[in-house]
Write an enzyme that holds these catalytic residues in place. Structure first.
Site, PDB file in Angstrom:
ATOM      1  N   TRP A 334       0.827  -1.209   0.000  1.00  0.00           N
ATOM      2  CA  TRP A 334       0.000   0.000   0.000  1.00  0.00           C
ATOM      3  C   TRP A 334       0.858   1.254   0.000  1.00  0.00           C
ATOM      4  O   TRP A 334       0.384   2.349  -0.284  1.00  0.00           O
ATOM      5  CB  TRP A 334      -0.958   0.008   1.204  1.00  0.00           C
ATOM      6  CG  TRP A 334      -0.311   0.243   2.564  1.00  0.00           C
ATOM      7  CD1 TRP A 334       0.821  -0.337   3.046  1.00  0.00           C
ATOM      8  CD2 TRP A 334      -0.784   1.116   3.601  1.00  0.00           C
ATOM      9  NE1 TRP A 334       1.070   0.105   4.332  1.00  0.00           N
ATOM     10  CE2 TRP A 334       0.107   1.002   4.696  1.00  0.00           C
ATOM     11  CE3 TRP A 334      -1.878   1.975   3.725  1.00  0.00           C
ATOM     12  CZ2 TRP A 334      -0.058   1.726   5.889  1.00  0.00           C
ATOM     13  CZ3 TRP A 334      -2.038   2.682   4.914  1.00  0.00           C
ATOM     14  CH2 TRP A 334      -1.131   2.557   5.978  1.00  0.00           C
ATOM     15  N   ASP A 335       2.143   1.101   0.298  1.00  0.00           N
ATOM     16  CA  ASP A 335       3.080   2.221   0.290  1.00  0.00           C
ATOM     17  C   ASP A 335       2.908   3.048  -0.987  1.00  0.00           C
ATOM     18  O   ASP A 335       2.943   4.278  -0.963  1.00  0.00           O
ATOM     19  CB  ASP A 335       4.539   1.705   0.335  1.00  0.00           C
ATOM     20  CG  ASP A 335       4.810   0.739   1.484  1.00  0.00           C
ATOM     21  OD1 ASP A 335       3.885   0.009   1.869  1.00  0.00           O
ATOM     22  OD2 ASP A 335       5.949   0.701   1.979  1.00  0.00           O
ATOM     23  N   GLU A 473       0.161  -3.355  12.552  1.00  0.00           N
ATOM     24  CA  GLU A 473       0.282  -4.807  12.365  1.00  0.00           C
ATOM     25  C   GLU A 473       0.604  -5.563  13.652  1.00  0.00           C
ATOM     26  O   GLU A 473       0.765  -6.787  13.624  1.00  0.00           O
ATOM     27  CB  GLU A 473       1.350  -5.082  11.290  1.00  0.00           C
ATOM     28  CG  GLU A 473       0.910  -4.586   9.921  1.00  0.00           C
ATOM     29  CD  GLU A 473       2.025  -4.492   8.905  1.00  0.00           C
ATOM     30  OE1 GLU A 473       3.200  -4.435   9.323  1.00  0.00           O
ATOM     31  OE2 GLU A 473       1.725  -4.452   7.703  1.00  0.00           O
ATOM     32  N   LYS A 585       1.810  -0.119  16.263  1.00  0.00           N
ATOM     33  CA  LYS A 585       3.036  -0.177  15.456  1.00  0.00           C
ATOM     34  C   LYS A 585       3.190   1.087  14.603  1.00  0.00           C
ATOM     35  O   LYS A 585       4.273   1.636  14.463  1.00  0.00           O
ATOM     36  CB  LYS A 585       3.001  -1.406  14.555  1.00  0.00           C
ATOM     37  CG  LYS A 585       4.208  -1.526  13.642  1.00  0.00           C
ATOM     38  CD  LYS A 585       4.159  -2.803  12.845  1.00  0.00           C
ATOM     39  CE  LYS A 585       5.300  -2.905  11.860  1.00  0.00           C
ATOM     40  NZ  LYS A 585       5.210  -4.093  11.028  1.00  0.00           N
ATOM     41  N   GLN A 586       2.110   1.478  13.973  1.00  0.00           N
ATOM     42  CA  GLN A 586       2.178   2.670  13.128  1.00  0.00           C
ATOM     43  C   GLN A 586       0.798   3.300  13.028  1.00  0.00           C
ATOM     44  O   GLN A 586      -0.211   2.665  13.362  1.00  0.00           O
ATOM     45  CB  GLN A 586       2.682   2.320  11.750  1.00  0.00           C
ATOM     46  CG  GLN A 586       1.751   1.435  10.942  1.00  0.00           C
ATOM     47  CD  GLN A 586       2.198   1.309   9.487  1.00  0.00           C
ATOM     48  OE1 GLN A 586       2.559   2.288   8.861  1.00  0.00           O
ATOM     49  NE2 GLN A 586       2.165   0.088   8.974  1.00  0.00           N
TER      50      GLN A 586
END
Ligand code: IFM
Length: 766
Positions: A334-335, A473, A585-586
């Site tokens: 998806w980056d 994640e 995580k993010q």
């Protein structure tokens, strides 16, 4: 030739590294990579690599995937032969450049010209001492082309010197089919792809040609008597082509390209390449005054972004490390859609279109993935290669050296909505109806259909999406991830919107598409119902989205207590405890806020950011950019600036992350997002664009260009004089909305308005 090896004089356009540390060599190779969306050449030493085992192979070709014949095979991008190898020696053996012995090996990345330079000195006792200057690039004007120049000056010694230029590693991942003096043809083991390379070499000593001896295919040698003051120039032009099936002949392509390039000569090849870079920079450069580190970082980001895409090949996309390293096996995440596409859409729409056409060409893989799991529509691969089939490995070694199952391929489903988001953003910013009708609509409809089948009605009268992984994640198999569900709802709504639009504006195409996709009114009615009743986790009283069902009940770990840590939080706490905690995580809800701010009413954007930001451990290189973007939008520009520099450090600071596996291209895209969508406050609107600048105090000004529906705009935010200046450089008049107020912009009337001062730190409500 010597002049060509002079870097751009302006320090803001070059990146230098004077060090020579074998432990960091792989990082340098990554950072100074040259690539053009088709070819990538890491900055490995070209000459006499005595430390070969320390460095990774050199060369990549986009789309050159193969699947090894192993248990649990995972497709991977394979290495192409290294076309840059040079050996220089005396009769007794090679002139070796040893680490730690003698002078270092400075590297320069000339970002303006899109090329890498290196220097080196080779000495053998008193017998000989030579100085080398090297240059390499892969052409931005003709992507199949690479150039290497070597300039050698003899400082000392009268002796016989031998120089060999060769291609190395052709048998590393490929099988050779045909090898000739100037030509090689290889094929992959299993995927039916072929790679052809051709090369022309020439060596001149004090201006006189010295013909080579062909030692073997793609291996040339020259021997001459060195004398002090002598100048030797080697030039090597290489052409490369990939074919994906038996009906294409890459050999014919490279032979033709080589004969054209040989005819025009390296100077012309270089001139065209530099012109192509100048054009790219004129559309995409970002100028920051007052913060030299930020200026260098954003240029480095734009350099790598411009290097990563290829508008001419809609069969490939950009892997998580671009063409700069082997990490993630060249897989696409998806980056690309979320972190990179905005840059391309707004500065290089042709590249953006091509990247989206890759998702169109891989729709069948996405449909197969959905069907395999009993769903409808398109469920894109979390890790994608050339086929669109899922390429995520099923297992890996975790941070504690245990084998763990990787569930992202099955559960990180937001990828389908991310692709749809990029399609819509592209169409909104370009007005490319032809793309929408031919490809974009089908992606929107098939992803919308996926979500409508994926969400299931339950007794509470709502639809739920259970068993997913969100951007965070650390938490697996969760229910109703806010990011996934709200993006899914948005996706379904855009699918319905495109259906209505096609029906109205392109009825004939709509009829054909409905027939082909077996789509009818009942489907659309069902989708509407799902969108209206999809659980989102929003608490209307607090305005907080719960990241997923049960998140608020998890252990609340105070991350401030771990601020000195040098490893990710899941390593500190262990996997199980991390999963039982609120540690993120993010950016997850924060990513939702970045992408769909309109889903956060009133002050609830700030409320959510204040809740989630302190809980994020930034265990992914994608995380800080999203936080910086949102902080800037919320007016907390100093916090945003801190995130900006943290993001820049990922690939630029030796002390942060090991980058031998490649540039974190999403982080580079994130720097641009933070700058343009964050500090300049850009928003894409149906009636034009919006700007709401808030610059960090140290940034005296910020300038950048944008493409919008066939128009070119230049934006300059001048903090010293508190002015915003937008000018239309080409195209029709348009509306620019500044801090919510519409203004007209036309060719003969630039827009100059006051800007607001950013909030001071004492009025931050954190
Ligand atoms: O796509 C990302 C993911 O969000 C976090 N792990 C790394 C991937 C590739 O960059």
């Amino acid at each position: 030739m010597k002049q060509a090896l002079e870097p751009t004089a302006d320090a803001a356009w070059v990146l230098n590294d004077d060090g020579c540390d074998p432990l960091r060599e792989s990082d340098r190779e990554t950072r100074f990579t040259v690539s053009n969306g088709f070819l990538g050449a890491r900055a490995s030493h070209a000459v006499n690599r005595s430390f070969r085992r320390l460095v990774s192979p050199n060369s990549y070709v986009a789309g050159l995937f193969d699947t090894p014949d192993t248990d649990r095979p995972v497709p991977e991008r394979v290495f192409a032969p290294d076309w840059l190898d040079v050996r220089i020696g005396l009769a007794g053996g090679p002139l070796v450049h040893h680490f730690g012995q003698g002078p270092s090996h400075p590297l320069t990345l000339d970002m303006r010209r899109g090329l890498a330079l290196a220097e080196c000195r080779l000495v053998e006792g008193t017998a000989v001492s030579v100085r080398l200057g090297l240059l390499r690039f892969v052409s931005l004007s003709r992507r199949s082309l690479g150039l290497q120049l070597l300039h050698l000056e003899v400082d000392q010694g009268e002796t016989d010197i031998t120089l060999e230029a060769s291609f190395e590693g052709g048998d590393h991942d490929l099988i050779s089919e045909r090898l000739e003096i100037e030509f090689g043809l290889w094929r992959t083991h299993h995927s039916g792809k072929r790679l052809a390379m051709a090369a022309a070499v020439a060596l001149r000593i004090d201006g006189q040609d010295l013909p080579p001896t062909a030692l073997a295919p793609l291996k040339w040698s020259w021997t001459w008597r060195a004398r002090p003051g002598q100048v030797v120039c080697l030039e090597r032009i290489v052409t490369v082509a990939r074919s994906d099936g038996p009906d294409q002949d890459p050999g014919a392509i490279v032979r033709k390209e080589l004969s054209d390039a040989r005819r025009s000569g390296w100077r012309s090849v270089m001139e065209q390449h530099e012109t192509a870079w100048a054009n790219r920079w004129s559309c995409s450069d970002v100028e920051v005054e007052g913060d030299a580190a930020a200026q260098k970082a954003i240029r480095f980001a734009v350099y790598h972004l411009n290097s990563a895409a290829n508008p001419d090949d809609p069969r490939v996309s950009i892997g998580a490390r671009g063409l700069t390293g082997a990490d993630y096996r060249g897989h696409v995440f998806w980056d690309t859609e979320i972190f990179l596409l905005p840059f391309y859409i707004l500065t290089w729409p042709e590249a953006a279109r091509s990247l989206l056409m890759y998702r169109f060409h891989t729709l069948d893989g996405a449909r197969a993935k959905a069907a395999d799991r009993g769903w409808r529509g398109a469920f894109y691969a979390w890790e994608s290669t050339d086929t669109g089939l899922e390429a995520t490995p099923e297992q890996a070694v975790g941070p504690d050296r245990q084998i763990i199952d990787i569930l992202t391929g099955a559960q990180e489903q937001h990828i389908s909505a991310d692709v749809a988001y990029a399609v819509w953003q592209y169409w909104q910013a370009t007005g490319d109806d032809e793309f929408l009708v031919a490809a974009g609509a089908e992606i929107l409809l098939e992803t919308g259909r996926f979500w409508a089948s994926r969400a299931q009605p339950e007794a509470d009268g709502l639809h739920h999406i259970r068993g997913v992984i969100g951007p965070d994640e650390y938490h697996e198999a969760i229910d109703d991830n806010a990011f996934t569900n709200v993006m899914a709802r948005w996706n379904i709504r855009r699918a319905l919107e495109v259906a209505a639009m096609l029906g109205e504006r392109w009825p004939a195409e709509w009829t054909i598409l409905c027939r082909r996709l077996d789509l009818d009114e009942a489907d659309l009615g069902h989708w509407t119902g799902v969108a209206e009743t999809l659980a989102t986790g929003l608490d209307p009283d607090t305005g907080l989205f719960e990241q997923f069902t049960g998140y608020f009940d998890l252990e609340d770990v105070d991350l401030a207590a771990y601020s000195g840590r040098s490893v990710p939080m899941d390593v500190v706490l262990g996997r199980e405890r991390t999963q039982r905690s609120q540690v993120i995580k993010q950016a997850d809800v924060v990513a939702l806020l970045a992408l769909l701010p309109e889903e956060f009413a009133g002050e609830t954007g700030a409320t959510n950011f204040r809740y989630y930001e302190p809980r994020c451990g930034h265990g992914s290189s994608l995380s800080t950019a999203m936080h910086g973007l949102v902080a800037a939008r919320l007016g907390d520009v100093e916090m945003a600036l801190d995130y900006f520099h943290k993001t820049a450090a990922i690939d630029l600071a030796d002390t942060k992350v090991a980058i031998g596996g490649g540039i974190h291209i999403a982080a580079q895209g994130g720097l641009w997002l933070m700058t343009v969508f964050g500090f300049a406050g850009l928003s894409l609107r149906s009636d034009g664009i919006g700007l709401a600048p808030h610059l960090p105090a140290s940034w005296l000004s910020l300038g950048f260009g944008l493409q919008w529906r066939g128009r070119s705009l230049a934006v300059r935010i001048d903090q010293t004089n508190q002015k915003l200046d937008v000018s239309l450089e080409s195209g029709q008049p348009m509306i620019i909305t500044i801090y919510g107020q519409p203004h007209s912009l036309s060719l003969d009337q630039a827009l100059v308005t006051d800007i607001k001062r950013p909030r001071q730190s004492d009025d931050r409500s954190r």
